[in-house]
Design a protein around this motif. Sequence first.
Motif, PDB file in Angstrom:
ATOM      1  N   SER A  45     -26.583 -30.382  -1.901  1.00 48.37           N
ATOM      2  CA  SER A  45     -27.847 -29.657  -1.730  1.00 48.37           C
ATOM      3  C   SER A  45     -29.026 -30.548  -2.070  1.00 48.37           C
ATOM      4  O   SER A  45     -30.156 -30.300  -1.640  1.00 48.37           O
ATOM      5  CB  SER A  45     -27.862 -28.412  -2.632  1.00 48.37           C
ATOM      6  OG  SER A  45     -27.667 -28.773  -3.989  1.00 48.37           O
ATOM      7  N   PHE A  77     -33.293 -22.531  -2.860  1.00 40.52           N
ATOM      8  CA  PHE A  77     -32.109 -23.382  -2.794  1.00 40.52           C
ATOM      9  C   PHE A  77     -31.925 -24.154  -4.092  1.00 40.52           C
ATOM     10  O   PHE A  77     -30.807 -24.262  -4.611  1.00 40.52           O
ATOM     11  CB  PHE A  77     -32.209 -24.342  -1.606  1.00 40.52           C
ATOM     12  CG  PHE A  77     -31.914 -23.687  -0.287  1.00 40.52           C
ATOM     13  CD1 PHE A  77     -30.664 -23.781   0.296  1.00 40.52           C
ATOM     14  CD2 PHE A  77     -32.897 -22.960   0.378  1.00 40.52           C
ATOM     15  CE1 PHE A  77     -30.384 -23.174   1.501  1.00 40.52           C
ATOM     16  CE2 PHE A  77     -32.629 -22.344   1.580  1.00 40.52           C
ATOM     17  CZ  PHE A  77     -31.371 -22.447   2.155  1.00 40.52           C
ATOM     18  N   CYS A  80     -30.804 -21.715  -6.801  1.00 42.20           N
ATOM     19  CA  CYS A  80     -29.458 -21.203  -6.553  1.00 42.20           C
ATOM     20  C   CYS A  80     -28.395 -22.209  -6.969  1.00 42.20           C
ATOM     21  O   CYS A  80     -27.389 -21.855  -7.597  1.00 42.20           O
ATOM     22  CB  CYS A  80     -29.309 -20.840  -5.076  1.00 42.20           C
ATOM     23  SG  CYS A  80     -27.753 -19.989  -4.675  1.00 42.20           S
ATOM     24  N   SER A 117     -28.284 -14.408  -3.206  1.00 41.46           N
ATOM     25  CA  SER A 117     -27.786 -15.647  -2.617  1.00 41.46           C
ATOM     26  C   SER A 117     -26.649 -16.199  -3.473  1.00 41.46           C
ATOM     27  O   SER A 117     -26.739 -16.228  -4.704  1.00 41.46           O
ATOM     28  CB  SER A 117     -28.911 -16.683  -2.509  1.00 41.46           C
ATOM     29  OG  SER A 117     -29.860 -16.279  -1.536  1.00 41.46           O
ATOM     30  N   PRO A 119     -24.174 -19.424  -4.249  1.00 39.88           N
ATOM     31  CA  PRO A 119     -23.927 -20.850  -4.049  1.00 39.88           C
ATOM     32  C   PRO A 119     -22.440 -21.114  -3.830  1.00 39.88           C
ATOM     33  O   PRO A 119     -21.593 -20.526  -4.511  1.00 39.88           O
ATOM     34  CB  PRO A 119     -24.415 -21.477  -5.359  1.00 39.88           C
ATOM     35  CG  PRO A 119     -24.193 -20.405  -6.380  1.00 39.88           C
ATOM     36  CD  PRO A 119     -24.406 -19.094  -5.673  1.00 39.88           C
ATOM     37  N   MET A 129     -24.783 -22.024   1.125  1.00 37.77           N
ATOM     38  CA  MET A 129     -25.373 -20.860   0.459  1.00 37.77           C
ATOM     39  C   MET A 129     -25.246 -19.658   1.379  1.00 37.77           C
ATOM     40  O   MET A 129     -25.649 -19.715   2.541  1.00 37.77           O
ATOM     41  CB  MET A 129     -26.840 -21.098   0.105  1.00 37.77           C
ATOM     42  CG  MET A 129     -27.441 -19.970  -0.730  1.00 37.77           C
ATOM     43  SD  MET A 129     -29.113 -20.345  -1.338  1.00 37.77           S
ATOM     44  CE  MET A 129     -30.087 -19.923   0.107  1.00 37.77           C
ATOM     45  N   SER A 131     -26.168 -15.574   1.854  1.00 39.61           N
ATOM     46  CA  SER A 131     -27.111 -14.574   1.350  1.00 39.61           C
ATOM     47  C   SER A 131     -26.911 -13.237   2.031  1.00 39.61           C
ATOM     48  O   SER A 131     -26.557 -13.163   3.217  1.00 39.61           O
ATOM     49  CB  SER A 131     -28.558 -15.038   1.571  1.00 39.61           C
ATOM     50  OG  SER A 131     -28.808 -16.258   0.905  1.00 39.61           O
TER      51      SER A 131
END
Length: 239
Positions: A45, A77, A80, A117, A119, A129, A131
Amino acid sequence: MSRFDIFSAAMRPFADAGETADCLRAARDLFGVMNLSYWFLGASSDVPDRMSWFSTYDEGYVEVYLREVTPLRDRAFQLCFRRLLPLDWAEIRKEDLSVENIHLMAERFGIGRHGVSIPIREPGVGDAMFSVNFDCEDRHWNELRSSLANDVHLFAHYFHLRMKNIIAAQAATAAFDLSPREREVLQWAAEGKTAWETAQLLRVSESAVNLYASNAMNKLRAKTKTQAVAIAVKNALLH
């Protein structure tokens, strides 16, 4: 809300993007939620080099998000992937006002204000991810979240497992169509040269070097020159 039965679900990998879309729509209807979304980011990420997005969101929102935000500028992001457990969107809004603006934009496209969300980290494959999006009054959200959490968390990992073939076939982002000059600038940056030193080596202005670096960052969807170099090195773009 209906329950997700992992034991009766199909286990083979998705054949194509059309099948993934059908699966997301069916799951959305099964859970009785507004939207489901799956982002695959790539090796990490922190260095998202192979971004892919599958969702049931309005196409207009998808277009605006990809043009104006992207995961590189979406703090959700970063927040998360600091954790192992699912992240409530309400928590994100409290921590970062920029996320509130993204959510307000989403609401203009009929997307619900509430969501979670999840991970997904898989060494050797990459970060993803998943959601779930819901629309309800704030006072009812905690109860609905609790009823959704377990089934959606299980489905998120199930969906990720079925994505394996599509992920494996995914080319690096935007084919990394760097120009020769953009590659040179990143090459010298990888060797520790400053913009001024690179300008002297290439016999161009420092502003030109900064422009080449900026173009390379955009093509690689990197937030910084250092990140662009990391993506380029990882994908063997530099000599």
